[in-house]
Every structure is written in structure tokens, then in C-alpha cells.
Write a protein that holds these residues in place. Structure first.
Motif, PDB file in Angstrom:
ATOM      1  N   ILE A  38      49.393 -15.674  12.271  1.00 51.81           N
ATOM      2  CA  ILE A  38      48.098 -15.117  11.885  1.00 51.81           C
ATOM      3  C   ILE A  38      47.743 -15.697  10.525  1.00 51.81           C
ATOM      4  O   ILE A  38      48.559 -15.670   9.605  1.00 51.81           O
ATOM      5  N   THR A  39      46.547 -16.214  10.392  1.00 53.00           N
ATOM      6  CA  THR A  39      46.106 -16.774   9.125  1.00 53.00           C
ATOM      7  C   THR A  39      45.539 -15.653   8.261  1.00 53.00           C
ATOM      8  O   THR A  39      44.530 -15.041   8.622  1.00 53.00           O
ATOM      9  N   LEU A  40      46.199 -15.382   7.139  1.00 57.15           N
ATOM     10  CA  LEU A  40      45.763 -14.333   6.224  1.00 57.15           C
ATOM     11  C   LEU A  40      45.432 -14.926   4.858  1.00 57.15           C
ATOM     12  O   LEU A  40      46.051 -15.901   4.429  1.00 57.15           O
ATOM     13  N   THR A  41      44.470 -14.305   4.195  1.00 59.73           N
ATOM     14  CA  THR A  41      44.189 -14.683   2.812  1.00 59.73           C
ATOM     15  C   THR A  41      45.326 -14.141   1.936  1.00 59.73           C
ATOM     16  O   THR A  41      46.070 -13.252   2.373  1.00 59.73           O
ATOM     17  N   PRO A  42      45.458 -14.637   0.721  1.00 63.21           N
ATOM     18  CA  PRO A  42      46.518 -14.113  -0.158  1.00 63.21           C
ATOM     19  C   PRO A  42      46.431 -12.602  -0.384  1.00 63.21           C
ATOM     20  O   PRO A  42      47.456 -11.907  -0.408  1.00 63.21           O
ATOM     21  N   LYS A  43      45.236 -12.053  -0.513  1.00 65.82           N
ATOM     22  CA  LYS A  43      45.082 -10.604  -0.719  1.00 65.82           C
ATOM     23  C   LYS A  43      45.455  -9.828   0.538  1.00 65.82           C
ATOM     24  O   LYS A  43      46.083  -8.777   0.464  1.00 65.82           O
ATOM     25  N   GLU A  44      45.061 -10.328   1.706  1.00 68.76           N
ATOM     26  CA  GLU A  44      45.427  -9.667   2.963  1.00 68.76           C
ATOM     27  C   GLU A  44      46.938  -9.671   3.126  1.00 68.76           C
ATOM     28  O   GLU A  44      47.531  -8.664   3.527  1.00 68.76           O
ATOM     29  N   PHE A  45      47.571 -10.795   2.798  1.00 66.08           N
ATOM     30  CA  PHE A  45      49.024 -10.882   2.892  1.00 66.08           C
ATOM     31  C   PHE A  45      49.673  -9.889   1.926  1.00 66.08           C
ATOM     32  O   PHE A  45      50.612  -9.181   2.288  1.00 66.08           O
ATOM     33  N   ALA A  46      49.158  -9.819   0.705  1.00 66.09           N
ATOM     34  CA  ALA A  46      49.703  -8.892  -0.293  1.00 66.09           C
ATOM     35  C   ALA A  46      49.542  -7.445   0.155  1.00 66.09           C
ATOM     36  O   ALA A  46      50.460  -6.629  -0.011  1.00 66.09           O
ATOM     37  N   LEU A  47      48.392  -7.115   0.732  1.00 62.91           N
ATOM     38  CA  LEU A  47      48.163  -5.763   1.235  1.00 62.91           C
ATOM     39  C   LEU A  47      49.131  -5.415   2.355  1.00 62.91           C
ATOM     40  O   LEU A  47      49.738  -4.345   2.354  1.00 62.91           O
ATOM     41  N   LEU A  48      49.273  -6.310   3.313  1.00 64.10           N
ATOM     42  CA  LEU A  48      50.174  -6.079   4.433  1.00 64.10           C
ATOM     43  C   LEU A  48      51.615  -5.953   3.947  1.00 64.10           C
ATOM     44  O   LEU A  48      52.351  -5.076   4.383  1.00 64.10           O
ATOM     45  N   ARG A  49      51.992  -6.788   3.020  1.00 63.19           N
ATOM     46  CA  ARG A  49      53.349  -6.723   2.454  1.00 63.19           C
ATOM     47  C   ARG A  49      53.582  -5.383   1.760  1.00 63.19           C
ATOM     48  O   ARG A  49      54.616  -4.746   1.953  1.00 63.19           O
ATOM     49  N   CYS A  50      52.614  -4.936   0.986  1.00 63.79           N
ATOM     50  CA  CYS A  50      52.732  -3.662   0.279  1.00 63.79           C
ATOM     51  C   CYS A  50      52.859  -2.501   1.271  1.00 63.79           C
ATOM     52  O   CYS A  50      53.692  -1.613   1.094  1.00 63.79           O
ATOM     53  N   LEU A  51      52.035  -2.522   2.313  1.00 66.16           N
ATOM     54  CA  LEU A  51      52.114  -1.466   3.327  1.00 66.16           C
ATOM     55  C   LEU A  51      53.456  -1.493   4.057  1.00 66.16           C
ATOM     56  O   LEU A  51      54.037  -0.445   4.350  1.00 66.16           O
ATOM     57  N   MET A  52      53.967  -2.697   4.331  1.00 68.72           N
ATOM     58  CA  MET A  52      55.249  -2.815   5.029  1.00 68.72           C
ATOM     59  C   MET A  52      56.409  -2.379   4.133  1.00 68.72           C
ATOM     60  O   MET A  52      57.370  -1.778   4.610  1.00 68.72           O
ATOM     61  N   GLN A  53      56.324  -2.661   2.852  1.00 66.49           N
ATOM     62  CA  GLN A  53      57.373  -2.239   1.926  1.00 66.49           C
ATOM     63  C   GLN A  53      57.415  -0.722   1.790  1.00 66.49           C
ATOM     64  O   GLN A  53      58.459  -0.166   1.471  1.00 66.49           O
ATOM     65  N   ASN A  54      56.280  -0.088   2.022  1.00 67.86           N
ATOM     66  CA  ASN A  54      56.180   1.370   1.913  1.00 67.86           C
ATOM     67  C   ASN A  54      55.883   1.992   3.274  1.00 67.86           C
ATOM     68  O   ASN A  54      55.062   2.899   3.384  1.00 67.86           O
ATOM     69  N   LYS A  55      56.543   1.479   4.296  1.00 68.35           N
ATOM     70  CA  LYS A  55      56.313   1.902   5.676  1.00 68.35           C
ATOM     71  C   LYS A  55      56.452   3.414   5.811  1.00 68.35           C
ATOM     72  O   LYS A  55      57.349   4.019   5.224  1.00 68.35           O
ATOM     73  N   ASN A  56      55.522   4.011   6.554  1.00 69.86           N
ATOM     74  CA  ASN A  56      55.468   5.445   6.836  1.00 69.86           C
ATOM     75  C   ASN A  56      55.148   6.294   5.608  1.00 69.86           C
ATOM     76  O   ASN A  56      55.261   7.513   5.655  1.00 69.86           O
ATOM     77  N   MET A  57      54.754   5.659   4.522  1.00 67.33           N
ATOM     78  CA  MET A  57      54.328   6.389   3.322  1.00 67.33           C
ATOM     79  C   MET A  57      52.836   6.146   3.120  1.00 67.33           C
ATOM     80  O   MET A  57      52.348   5.045   3.345  1.00 67.33           O
ATOM     81  N   VAL A  58      52.128   7.172   2.685  1.00 66.29           N
ATOM     82  CA  VAL A  58      50.701   7.027   2.419  1.00 66.29           C
ATOM     83  C   VAL A  58      50.523   6.340   1.071  1.00 66.29           C
ATOM     84  O   VAL A  58      51.100   6.754   0.072  1.00 66.29           O
TER      85      VAL A  58
END
Length: 110
Positions: A38-58
């Protein structure tokens, strides 16, 4: 000792994160769903990474802004919403793992 061994194994595994059918290759800054890149922009990648690092947390919009845009960001907090929308479009059927928590923020389930 068990914790140290587990952490060493994670580092040696090639810096990969997986959740909800999505895989991030941190070393190469690439995202995949079921072996499809999937082609992501740097910000999209950073957002997804942050959400994955904090999986199941709001994560609130403010937390995501600080972690992905930095403390000195002076724009609107709705920028997070726009990037989440684009990220969901690119993830297709895997977008269902990103949940909106009303009046709180976003959570990645998987």
C-alpha cells in the motif's frame, strides 16, 4: 531474562509490526495487506504506526498530533481526521480495524 529475550527477538525479526491483517515494515517504511503493498504518505505511515504501537488503546486527536506532527504543529486537530479518512480509503477492507471512538479519538483493533 524472558523479557530481554523477547525484545531481542523482536529487534532481530526485521522491525515488523502486524495487526488486523496489516503489516508495517519499519526499516523500509512500507505497508502491506495480505502481501499487497500500500502506498502511504509519510504522515499516513506515521499515523498507522502510532495506532499499531498503541493497539486497542484509544488515542486522542491531540496525542496523535503530538506524536505524528510534533509539538510545534499549529494547524487544526481535524488534520488527523482527514489523514485517517485517506488511510482508511487506502486500506480498503482492512480499514475496519481503525475504529472511531466518539468524543475520544481513534483505536486500532486487531
Amino acid at each position: 531474562m524472558a523479557l530481554i529475550k523477547r525484545n531481542q527477538r523482536n529487534v532481530l525479526a526485521g522491525d515488523r509490526m502486524e495487526a488486523g491483517g496489516i503489516t508495517l515494515d519499519l526499516a523500509r517504511q512500507k505497508a502491506f495487506t495480505e502481501k499487497r503493498e500500500i502506498t502511504l504518505t509519510p504522515k499516513e505511515f506515521a499515523l498507522l504506526r502510532c495506532l499499531m504501537q498503541n493497539k486497542n488503546m484509544v488515542m486522542s486527536r491531540e496525542q496523535l498530533l503530538i506524536k505524528c506532527w510534533g509539538y510545534d504543529y499549529e494547524g487544526e486537530s481535524r488534520a488527523v481526521d482527514t489523514h485517517i479518512k485517506r488511510l482508511r480509503e487506502k486500506l480498503g477492507e482492512h480499514a475496519a480495524c481503525i475504529k472511531t471512538v466518539i468524543k475520544a479519538g481513534y483505536r486500532l483493533e486487531g
